[in-house]
Design a protein around this motif. Structure first.
Motif, PDB file in Angstrom:
ATOM      1  N   LEU A 120       0.828  -1.205   0.000  1.00 42.38           N
ATOM      2  CA  LEU A 120       0.000   0.000   0.000  1.00 42.38           C
ATOM      3  C   LEU A 120       0.866   1.261   0.000  1.00 42.38           C
ATOM      4  O   LEU A 120       0.524   2.265  -0.629  1.00 42.38           O
ATOM      5  CB  LEU A 120      -0.915   0.025   1.236  1.00 42.38           C
ATOM      6  N   PHE A 121       1.995   1.191   0.730  1.00 46.52           N
ATOM      7  CA  PHE A 121       2.877   2.356   0.897  1.00 46.52           C
ATOM      8  C   PHE A 121       4.304   1.982   0.491  1.00 46.52           C
ATOM      9  O   PHE A 121       5.168   1.762   1.349  1.00 46.52           O
ATOM     10  CB  PHE A 121       2.869   2.830   2.356  1.00 46.52           C
ATOM     11  N   PRO A 122       4.578   1.899  -0.817  1.00 39.73           N
ATOM     12  CA  PRO A 122       5.910   1.473  -1.271  1.00 39.73           C
ATOM     13  C   PRO A 122       7.043   2.338  -0.724  1.00 39.73           C
ATOM     14  O   PRO A 122       8.167   1.862  -0.557  1.00 39.73           O
ATOM     15  CB  PRO A 122       5.816   1.594  -2.801  1.00 39.73           C
ATOM     16  N   ARG A 123       6.736   3.598  -0.429  1.00 41.48           N
ATOM     17  CA  ARG A 123       7.772   4.485   0.085  1.00 41.48           C
ATOM     18  C   ARG A 123       8.316   4.000   1.437  1.00 41.48           C
ATOM     19  O   ARG A 123       9.478   4.214   1.770  1.00 41.48           O
ATOM     20  CB  ARG A 123       7.208   5.904   0.229  1.00 41.48           C
ATOM     21  N   LEU A 124       7.452   3.356   2.217  1.00 42.30           N
ATOM     22  CA  LEU A 124       7.900   2.846   3.520  1.00 42.30           C
ATOM     23  C   LEU A 124       8.886   1.697   3.357  1.00 42.30           C
ATOM     24  O   LEU A 124       9.785   1.516   4.185  1.00 42.30           O
ATOM     25  CB  LEU A 124       6.704   2.392   4.361  1.00 42.30           C
ATOM     26  N   ARG A 125       8.733   0.916   2.292  1.00 43.13           N
ATOM     27  CA  ARG A 125       9.653  -0.209   2.045  1.00 43.13           C
ATOM     28  C   ARG A 125      11.083   0.302   1.889  1.00 43.13           C
ATOM     29  O   ARG A 125      12.039  -0.355   2.317  1.00 43.13           O
ATOM     30  CB  ARG A 125       9.218  -0.979   0.802  1.00 43.13           C
ATOM     31  N   GLU A 126      11.221   1.482   1.275  1.00 37.09           N
ATOM     32  CA  GLU A 126      12.555   2.064   1.045  1.00 37.09           C
ATOM     33  C   GLU A 126      13.156   2.633   2.321  1.00 37.09           C
ATOM     34  O   GLU A 126      14.340   2.934   2.366  1.00 37.09           O
ATOM     35  CB  GLU A 126      12.452   3.191   0.008  1.00 37.09           C
ATOM     36  N   ARG A 127      12.334   2.768   3.375  1.00 33.46           N
ATOM     37  CA  ARG A 127      12.788   3.474   4.573  1.00 33.46           C
ATOM     38  C   ARG A 127      12.663   2.630   5.846  1.00 33.46           C
ATOM     39  O   ARG A 127      12.560   3.164   6.939  1.00 33.46           O
ATOM     40  CB  ARG A 127      11.990   4.772   4.736  1.00 33.46           C
TER      41      ARG A 127
END
Length: 234
Positions: A120-127
């Motif tokens: 749902l929140f791909p940006r969180l995967r990077e962080r």
């Protein structure tokens, strides 16, 4: 699924909710709109057990929950994503998400929901290894919603998810709220941006100084002259 019956909540001697009655059906997005101080946040805090009503009843899936401690209400399937995000700034993104599943014991289910949140929140995967406090406002909002979803709620209480975000991020967050709902989670949404809230909601309630002023299908509230004048800039 959720019903409030004549709920009165106080902060000390201040009578914040003055007989709120509302319902949320399974599968709906229901929104509470109103000006600052109308009682929207107090309503969510009362449902989630952070405040105890002095009068009235709250029922969730056939069980009365007013008076239960907040962790018991979370265990039953109500997750609260609070105003201002309230993430743990010194903990990493991964640790924040893991804390959302603190009451759960089903390891396979937790892994499944962890992946769901990151999808749902791909940006969180990077962080994942980054401290939550170093994220942007939009990323922190994503983390707060993701943490709430990690408890695998039946109903998600969302308090002002668009607060302080750039318009492009606001639309993105609301698209994700719709997707969360389509995946099977019922949503009770508090939002200052009445137009956007009503655009994704099934039904809405307009709160005014601790009372429900209007209620009805979201489309009807959008067309109401009173709502247009007070909240939609019409």
């Amino acid at each position: 699924m959720l019903e409030l019956k004549n709920v009165h909540t106080f902060y000390g001697h201040i009578h914040a909710l003055k007989g709120i009655s509302l319902t949320v059906e399974e599968g709906e997005i229901v929104t509470l709109i109103g000006s600052n101080g109308a009682g929207k946040t107090t309503t969510l805090r009362t449902i989630s057990g952070l405040l105890t009503p002095r009068e009235g009843e709250i029922w969730f899936e056939g069980q009365r929950i007013d008076g239960l401690p907040a962790h018991k209400i979370t265990e039953m399937g109500i997750a609260h994503c609070p105003e201002g995000r309230k993430i743990f700034g010194r903990l990493t993104v991964r640790e924040n998400l893991e804390l959302g599943a603190f009451l759960r014991k089903d390891k396979d289910g937790i892994k499944e929901d962890f992946e769901r949140v990151l999808n749902l929140f791909p940006r969180l995967r990077e962080r994942l290894k980054q401290p939550g406090g170093t994220l942007s406002g939009g990323e922190q909002q994503m983390l707060a919603i993701g943490r709430a979803l990690m408890s695998r709620p039946r109903i998600l209480l969302l308090d002002e998810p668009s607060m302080g975000l750039a318009p492009i991020l606001v639309q993105q967050i609301f698209d994700i709220i719709k997707e969360i709902n389509e995946q099977g989670t019922t949503v009770l949404l508090v939002e200052q941006n009445a137009r956007l809230a009503l655009s994704i909601a099934t039904r809405g309630y307009v709160l005014e100084t601790g009372r429900i002023r209007l209620a009805g299908p979201a489309a009807e509230l959008m067309d109401s002259e009173e709502v247009k004048a007070a909240y939609l800039g019409g």
